[in-house]
Structure formats: structure tokens, C-alpha cells
Design a protein around this motif. Sequence first.
Motif, PDB file in Angstrom:
ATOM      1  N   ASP A  28     -67.257 -44.381 -17.380  1.00  0.00           N
ATOM      2  CA  ASP A  28     -68.370 -45.151 -16.845  1.00  0.00           C
ATOM      3  C   ASP A  28     -68.845 -44.533 -15.534  1.00  0.00           C
ATOM      4  O   ASP A  28     -70.039 -44.512 -15.265  1.00  0.00           O
ATOM      5  N   ALA A  29     -67.902 -44.044 -14.719  1.00  0.00           N
ATOM      6  CA  ALA A  29     -68.284 -43.519 -13.403  1.00  0.00           C
ATOM      7  C   ALA A  29     -67.350 -42.392 -12.956  1.00  0.00           C
ATOM      8  O   ALA A  29     -66.139 -42.463 -13.158  1.00  0.00           O
ATOM      9  N   PHE A  30     -67.942 -41.377 -12.367  1.00  0.00           N
ATOM     10  CA  PHE A  30     -67.193 -40.339 -11.655  1.00  0.00           C
ATOM     11  C   PHE A  30     -67.372 -40.647 -10.183  1.00  0.00           C
ATOM     12  O   PHE A  30     -68.484 -40.891  -9.725  1.00  0.00           O
ATOM     13  N   ILE A  31     -66.273 -40.640  -9.438  1.00  0.00           N
ATOM     14  CA  ILE A  31     -66.337 -41.001  -8.024  1.00  0.00           C
ATOM     15  C   ILE A  31     -66.137 -39.753  -7.167  1.00  0.00           C
ATOM     16  O   ILE A  31     -65.135 -39.060  -7.277  1.00  0.00           O
ATOM     17  N   ILE A  32     -67.126 -39.496  -6.317  1.00  0.00           N
ATOM     18  CA  ILE A  32     -67.072 -38.393  -5.357  1.00  0.00           C
ATOM     19  C   ILE A  32     -66.765 -39.001  -3.992  1.00  0.00           C
ATOM     20  O   ILE A  32     -67.454 -39.924  -3.555  1.00  0.00           O
ATOM     21  N   TYR A  33     -65.743 -38.473  -3.324  1.00  0.00           N
ATOM     22  CA  TYR A  33     -65.390 -38.992  -2.006  1.00  0.00           C
ATOM     23  C   TYR A  33     -64.549 -37.963  -1.261  1.00  0.00           C
ATOM     24  O   TYR A  33     -63.927 -37.099  -1.872  1.00  0.00           O
ATOM     25  N   SER A  34     -64.542 -38.084   0.038  1.00  0.00           N
ATOM     26  CA  SER A  34     -63.677 -37.257   0.864  1.00  0.00           C
ATOM     27  C   SER A  34     -62.255 -37.790   0.729  1.00  0.00           C
ATOM     28  O   SER A  34     -62.041 -39.007   0.737  1.00  0.00           O
ATOM     29  N   THR A  35     -61.299 -36.894   0.624  1.00  0.00           N
ATOM     30  CA  THR A  35     -59.907 -37.346   0.511  1.00  0.00           C
ATOM     31  C   THR A  35     -59.492 -38.163   1.739  1.00  0.00           C
ATOM     32  O   THR A  35     -58.590 -38.991   1.653  1.00  0.00           O
ATOM     33  N   LYS A  36     -60.187 -37.957   2.846  1.00  0.00           N
ATOM     34  CA  LYS A  36     -59.874 -38.732   4.057  1.00  0.00           C
ATOM     35  C   LYS A  36     -60.340 -40.184   3.937  1.00  0.00           C
ATOM     36  O   LYS A  36     -59.943 -41.024   4.727  1.00  0.00           O
ATOM     37  N   ASP A  37     -61.193 -40.467   2.956  1.00  0.00           N
ATOM     38  CA  ASP A  37     -61.609 -41.841   2.660  1.00  0.00           C
ATOM     39  C   ASP A  37     -60.856 -42.386   1.448  1.00  0.00           C
ATOM     40  O   ASP A  37     -61.211 -43.419   0.884  1.00  0.00           O
ATOM     41  N   GLY A  38     -59.811 -41.681   1.061  1.00  0.00           N
ATOM     42  CA  GLY A  38     -59.062 -42.013  -0.151  1.00  0.00           C
ATOM     43  C   GLY A  38     -58.449 -43.403  -0.166  1.00  0.00           C
ATOM     44  O   GLY A  38     -58.396 -44.046  -1.217  1.00  0.00           O
ATOM     45  N   LYS A  43     -64.313 -47.917 -16.394  1.00  0.00           N
ATOM     46  CA  LYS A  43     -63.479 -46.725 -16.523  1.00  0.00           C
ATOM     47  C   LYS A  43     -63.985 -45.616 -15.603  1.00  0.00           C
ATOM     48  O   LYS A  43     -65.095 -45.111 -15.778  1.00  0.00           O
ATOM     49  N   CYS A  44     -63.161 -45.253 -14.623  1.00  0.00           N
ATOM     50  CA  CYS A  44     -63.572 -44.266 -13.613  1.00  0.00           C
ATOM     51  C   CYS A  44     -62.871 -42.931 -13.811  1.00  0.00           C
ATOM     52  O   CYS A  44     -61.741 -42.865 -14.287  1.00  0.00           O
ATOM     53  N   CYS A  45     -63.542 -41.898 -13.404  1.00  0.00           N
ATOM     54  CA  CYS A  45     -62.996 -40.548 -13.387  1.00  0.00           C
ATOM     55  C   CYS A  45     -62.737 -40.182 -11.930  1.00  0.00           C
ATOM     56  O   CYS A  45     -63.639 -40.255 -11.095  1.00  0.00           O
ATOM     57  N   ILE A  46     -61.495 -39.820 -11.639  1.00  0.00           N
ATOM     58  CA  ILE A  46     -61.064 -39.436 -10.296  1.00  0.00           C
ATOM     59  C   ILE A  46     -60.425 -38.051 -10.402  1.00  0.00           C
ATOM     60  O   ILE A  46     -59.611 -37.816 -11.301  1.00  0.00           O
ATOM     61  N   TYR A  47     -60.749 -37.168  -9.496  1.00  0.00           N
ATOM     62  CA  TYR A  47     -60.300 -35.784  -9.605  1.00  0.00           C
ATOM     63  C   TYR A  47     -58.791 -35.652  -9.749  1.00  0.00           C
ATOM     64  O   TYR A  47     -58.303 -34.875 -10.561  1.00  0.00           O
ATOM     65  N   TYR A  48     -57.998 -36.389  -8.982  1.00  0.00           N
ATOM     66  CA  TYR A  48     -56.555 -36.145  -8.965  1.00  0.00           C
ATOM     67  C   TYR A  48     -55.850 -36.572 -10.247  1.00  0.00           C
ATOM     68  O   TYR A  48     -54.761 -36.107 -10.526  1.00  0.00           O
ATOM     69  N   LYS A  85     -59.183 -45.965  -3.183  1.00  0.00           N
ATOM     70  CA  LYS A  85     -58.107 -46.452  -4.054  1.00  0.00           C
ATOM     71  C   LYS A  85     -57.912 -47.961  -3.938  1.00  0.00           C
ATOM     72  O   LYS A  85     -57.798 -48.662  -4.944  1.00  0.00           O
ATOM     73  N   LYS A  86     -57.850 -48.457  -2.703  1.00  0.00           N
ATOM     74  CA  LYS A  86     -57.531 -49.875  -2.497  1.00  0.00           C
ATOM     75  C   LYS A  86     -58.710 -50.805  -2.745  1.00  0.00           C
ATOM     76  O   LYS A  86     -58.536 -51.929  -3.200  1.00  0.00           O
ATOM     77  N   LYS A  87     -59.913 -50.372  -2.439  1.00  0.00           N
ATOM     78  CA  LYS A  87     -61.080 -51.247  -2.540  1.00  0.00           C
ATOM     79  C   LYS A  87     -61.926 -50.924  -3.777  1.00  0.00           C
ATOM     80  O   LYS A  87     -62.141 -51.776  -4.629  1.00  0.00           O
ATOM     81  N   LEU A  88     -62.393 -49.682  -3.865  1.00  0.00           N
ATOM     82  CA  LEU A  88     -63.329 -49.319  -4.924  1.00  0.00           C
ATOM     83  C   LEU A  88     -62.676 -49.299  -6.311  1.00  0.00           C
ATOM     84  O   LEU A  88     -63.152 -49.956  -7.231  1.00  0.00           O
ATOM     85  N   LEU A  89     -61.592 -48.545  -6.458  1.00  0.00           N
ATOM     86  CA  LEU A  89     -60.930 -48.477  -7.762  1.00  0.00           C
ATOM     87  C   LEU A  89     -60.359 -49.822  -8.185  1.00  0.00           C
ATOM     88  O   LEU A  89     -60.440 -50.187  -9.361  1.00  0.00           O
ATOM     89  N   ALA A  90     -59.778 -50.541  -7.239  1.00  0.00           N
ATOM     90  CA  ALA A  90     -59.233 -51.864  -7.570  1.00  0.00           C
ATOM     91  C   ALA A  90     -60.340 -52.780  -8.091  1.00  0.00           C
ATOM     92  O   ALA A  90     -60.147 -53.529  -9.052  1.00  0.00           O
ATOM     93  N   THR A  91     -61.494 -52.705  -7.468  1.00  0.00           N
ATOM     94  CA  THR A  91     -62.625 -53.539  -7.893  1.00  0.00           C
ATOM     95  C   THR A  91     -63.160 -53.094  -9.246  1.00  0.00           C
ATOM     96  O   THR A  91     -63.327 -53.917 -10.153  1.00  0.00           O
TER      97      THR A  91
END
Length: 178
Positions: free
Chosen positions: A42-52, A70-75, A56-62
Motif C-alpha cells: 500500500d505504501a513505501f515509506i521514505i525517511y531519514s534513519t535519524k527519524d526512525g 501494508k507498508c514497505c520499509i527498506y530494512y 516505527k513507533k508512530k507511523l508504522l504502528a498507526t
Amino acid sequence: MCSAILHTLCYRLVFAWHNYPRITSKSHCLLAIFLFSGFKFDAFIIYSTKDGDWVKKKLLATLEKKHNIKCCIYYRDFLPGLSLRENMVQSIYNSRKTIAVVSKRFLRSKYCNQELSIAVHRLVEREDDSVIVIKLDDVEDSELPIDLQFRSYIDFTKANEKKEWEYKLVHMFEGKKC
């Protein structure tokens, strides 16, 4: 012509079967959507690892836990053996939307800028309204790529939008989940 269509459907079925172990006989609807939509996420998330931590806690949990988006995360989702650029391109084109979590750290990251450039290219190429921007800090609009400067975004720095950000974000996926 018919054999080409049949071949494509069989290929997608085999691909889905091998790559989506969560699909069961009770998931015919999910399988049908996948077979005909062409999107893996559904979504690929682009973000700085310093905002990880926020991601993880807010965006992915939500998105994933609360709304089953269903999200795609690089790691966890980039494929080993492919170049970083190939993974970026595949992730963006295999996702219905790309969410850019923009911060000052994001703008300083060459990887974030590469991913955003690919996402903006897809946006312009397909005219599919596929990029969602969440501003995490006080980044100026003028610092965004020109194709994003005049688009609306979710401003997480404003108190009133912190209350509404989840609704706005999830609303972008209604009826379109993988």
C-alpha cells in the motif's frame, strides 16, 4: 493474445503464492486485488534513519497495526542481491503510495533525496497522485522539489494537525488497500 493473458495471470499467481505466505484460502479477495492491481504494498515509506523512532513507533504502528495498511520499509523489505537503486525503484513502483517523512535530516540524506526523486518521477510520469508528504519539522516549502512545493501535505509540526494527521493519512488509502 489469450495465451499471453493466461501466462501473465499464472505468473502473478505463482509470484503471489511464493511471495505472500499470508495468503490463505480465506483471502480470495486479497488475492484478486493483488492479481489485478499490480501493487505489492500500500505504501513505501521514505525517511531519514535519524527519524526512525517516530516512523516505527508512530507511523508504522498507526498504518500497519491499527489500520492494516501494508507498508514497505527498506530494512525489512529491500531484496538482497539487488542494487540499492533497483530496490528503491521496485519499492516505489510496487507501492500504491509513497510516504515521504520530510525533515531537515531527510533533506540532508542523499538516499532520501534519491528515493524522493524516483517517487516524484513516478508521480509526474503516471499522474497518479502517489506521493504523500508528512512534514516532521519546520522544513520550508521552498526546500521541497518543485513538483511538491504546491501540493498539500500533512504538517506534523502544527498542534491541530497532530490531532488530525492519522485521519488525513488513512483517508488517502480508503478502499485501495492491497
